[in-house]
Write a protein that holds these residues in place. Structure first.
Motif, short mmCIF file in Angstrom:
data_model
loop_
_atom_site.label_atom_id
_atom_site.label_comp_id
_atom_site.label_asym_id
_atom_site.label_seq_id
_atom_site.Cartn_x
_atom_site.Cartn_y
_atom_site.Cartn_z
N LEU A 1 -2.74 7.50 -3.03
CA LEU A 1 -1.44 7.86 -3.61
C LEU A 1 -0.37 7.96 -2.54
CD1 LEU A 1 -2.49 10.55 -6.24
CD2 LEU A 1 -1.99 8.13 -6.60
N THR A 2 -0.74 8.45 -1.35
CA THR A 2 0.22 8.55 -0.25
C THR A 2 0.68 7.16 0.18
OG1 THR A 2 -0.88 10.57 0.53
CG2 THR A 2 0.60 9.46 2.07
N ALA A 3 -0.26 6.23 0.26
CA ALA A 3 0.09 4.85 0.61
C ALA A 3 1.00 4.24 -0.46
CB ALA A 3 -1.18 4.02 0.76
N ALA A 4 0.70 4.52 -1.73
CA ALA A 4 1.51 3.97 -2.82
C ALA A 4 2.94 4.50 -2.76
CB ALA A 4 0.88 4.30 -4.16
N ALA B 1 2.48 -9.25 -5.23
CA ALA B 1 3.35 -8.17 -4.74
C ALA B 1 2.54 -7.08 -4.06
CB ALA B 1 4.15 -7.59 -5.90
N VAL B 2 1.38 -6.73 -4.63
CA VAL B 2 0.53 -5.72 -4.02
C VAL B 2 -0.01 -6.22 -2.69
CG1 VAL B 2 -1.63 -4.42 -4.24
CG2 VAL B 2 -0.12 -4.69 -6.22
N LEU B 3 -0.44 -7.47 -2.64
CA LEU B 3 -0.98 -8.03 -1.39
C LEU B 3 0.10 -8.11 -0.32
CD1 LEU B 3 -3.24 -10.88 -2.86
CD2 LEU B 3 -3.96 -8.64 -1.98
N SER B 4 1.35 -8.32 -0.73
CA SER B 4 2.44 -8.40 0.24
C SER B 4 2.81 -7.03 0.81
CB SER B 4 3.68 -9.03 -0.41
OG SER B 4 4.24 -8.16 -1.39
N ALA B 5 2.28 -5.97 0.21
CA ALA B 5 2.56 -4.61 0.71
C ALA B 5 1.81 -4.32 2.00
CB ALA B 5 2.21 -3.58 -0.35
N GLY B 6 0.97 -5.24 2.44
CA GLY B 6 0.30 -5.11 3.73
C GLY B 6 -0.73 -4.00 3.77
N ARG B 7 -0.71 -3.24 4.86
CA ARG B 7 -1.74 -2.22 5.04
C ARG B 7 -1.65 -1.10 4.01
NH1 ARG B 7 1.74 -1.27 9.42
NH2 ARG B 7 2.67 0.80 9.52
N TYR B 8 -0.46 -0.87 3.47
CA TYR B 8 -0.33 0.19 2.47
C TYR B 8 -1.01 -0.22 1.16
CZ TYR B 8 3.03 1.95 5.81
OH TYR B 8 3.62 2.39 6.96
N ILE C 1 -4.75 0.10 1.90
CA ILE C 1 -5.20 1.50 1.88
C ILE C 1 -5.33 1.99 0.44
CG2 ILE C 1 -4.55 3.88 2.44
CD1 ILE C 1 -3.27 2.75 5.01
N TYR C 2 -4.33 1.63 -0.37
CA TYR C 2 -4.38 2.04 -1.78
C TYR C 2 -5.63 1.49 -2.46
CZ TYR C 2 -3.27 2.48 -6.70
OH TYR C 2 -3.35 2.78 -8.04
N MET C 3 -5.88 0.21 -2.29
CA MET C 3 -7.02 -0.41 -2.96
C MET C 3 -8.35 0.14 -2.42
SD MET C 3 -5.91 -4.38 -3.67
CE MET C 3 -5.33 -4.75 -2.02
N LEU C 4 -8.43 0.37 -1.12
CA LEU C 4 -9.64 0.94 -0.55
C LEU C 4 -9.89 2.34 -1.10
CD1 LEU C 4 -11.98 0.78 1.48
CD2 LEU C 4 -10.42 1.70 3.22
N GLY C 5 -8.83 3.15 -1.17
CA GLY C 5 -8.97 4.52 -1.67
C GLY C 5 -9.37 4.57 -3.13
N VAL C 6 -8.72 3.75 -3.96
CA VAL C 6 -9.01 3.76 -5.39
C VAL C 6 -10.41 3.21 -5.67
CG1 VAL C 6 -8.36 2.74 -7.61
CG2 VAL C 6 -6.60 3.66 -6.11
N GLY C 7 -10.75 2.10 -5.03
CA GLY C 7 -12.05 1.48 -5.28
C GLY C 7 -13.21 2.36 -4.83
N SER C 8 -13.12 2.88 -3.61
CA SER C 8 -14.22 3.70 -3.09
C SER C 8 -14.34 5.02 -3.83
CB SER C 8 -14.03 3.95 -1.59
OG SER C 8 -12.77 4.54 -1.32
N SER C 9 -13.21 5.61 -4.20
CA SER C 9 -13.28 6.89 -4.91
C SER C 9 -13.89 6.72 -6.30
CB SER C 9 -11.89 7.53 -5.03
OG SER C 9 -11.01 6.72 -5.78
#
Length: 290
Positions: free
Chosen positions: A166-169, A62-69, A72-80
């Motif tokens: 969070l904005t992407a989520a 379901a998360v992967l099906s959310a596309g770019r959002y 973005i969420y995973m990139l933001g959480v992982g890098s932060s």
């Protein structure tokens, strides 16, 4: 226990579990990227295992099906998550947590830019006050022992990246992003693995490393669940507990004095956000009575 009280209890416990995060970074005798690797790998592994055991692979798909959002969420959480450890290693804990407390300001800006949401007068005044507080913290980084502008800059990046996540989520609210957090933790651990030395951690440090990952796991799960039952203003008020308690805990355990500049600037940041969230909560309750 009604849903509101349940939400308050779950969110408060989630915040309390994240309070020792910076202290673990101080106590674990290893290079920052090695600490970050174990922090992300353990939390991500345990969280992924729990989700797979209880719900299978559907939440991940379901998360992967959310596309770019979702991306973005995973990139933001992982890098932060990685940059947080680096920030704590380069500047004082007080500077880091007070600067990260500016997250609502970035969230409001990103929501205006990418979601078209208006920025209220309350939020504009909050932004001005928070900016003033951050400027005071930055001013003291050259004078306070253990503080440095490089770590402050990384803490600001953590705040902006997590706000973007969070904005992407919010753009895909129908999808639970807890599996996204688990995947982002594991992906971040893999990315930094070539630059880390996981096996260099001394055996006597293992309990601290395991506790660190466990605390991050618990806080991640609870902070994803609790806000479903309470308002964002209430969440904002509770999250400020970490900004207050984390520097005090590090000060008490390892004697790291926050310094007068960080305390002054941090008081402005936390105070502004406290008043802003309290005002938003009050207005919401007034509207609900009408």
């Amino acid at each position: 226990m009604n849903d509101h009280l349940k939400g308050l209890c779950i969110t408060t416990l989630g915040v309390l579990l994240v309070v020792p995060d910076a202290l673990f970074v101080r106590l674990i005798a290893a290079e920052p990227l090695t600490i970050a690797f174990w922090r992300m790998a353990l939390a991500g592994g345990m969280l992924s295992g729990g989700i797979l055991l209880m719900q299978g692979t559907k939440p991940f798909r379901a998360v992967l099906s959310a596309g770019r959002y979702g991306a973005i969420y995973m990139l933001g959480v992982g890098s932060s998550g990685v940059l947080f450890v680096l920030a704590v290693s380069l500047t004082s804990v007080a500077n880091v947590v007070f600067i990260i407390a500016s997250l609502p300001v970035f969230a409001a800006l990103f929501s205006r830019i990418f979601l078209g949401e208006p920025v209220s007068t309350r939020m504009v005044l909050t932004m001005l006050a928070v900016t003033t507080g951050l400027a005071i913290i930055a001013r003291g980084s050259g004078e306070t022992e253990g503080a440095h502008w490089s770590g402050d800059a990384l803490a600001l990046a953590v705040s902006a990246l997590f706000a973007a996540a969070l904005t992407a989520a919010r753009h895909v609210r129908r999808v639970s992003m807890v599996p996204g957090a688990a995947m982002s933790y594991l992906a971040a651990a893999l990315v930094i693995l070539p630059f880390a030395a996981p096996l260099s951690v001394a055996p006597e440090q293992a309990p601290l490393v395991l506790m660190h990952g466990g605390f991050i796991l618990g806080s991640s799960a609870l902070l994803a669940l609790g806000p479903r039952y309470i308002t964002s203003a209430e969440v904002g008020l509770l999250v400020l507990l970490e900004s207050v308690l984390a520097p005090l805990l590090v000060w008490a355990v390892v004697g790291e004095n926050p310094g007068s500049w960080a305390l002054a600037g941090g008081s402005i940041v936390v105070g502004a956000l406290f008043v802003s969230n309290l005002w938003a909560l009050r207005r919401r309750r007034v509207r609900n009575r009408q």
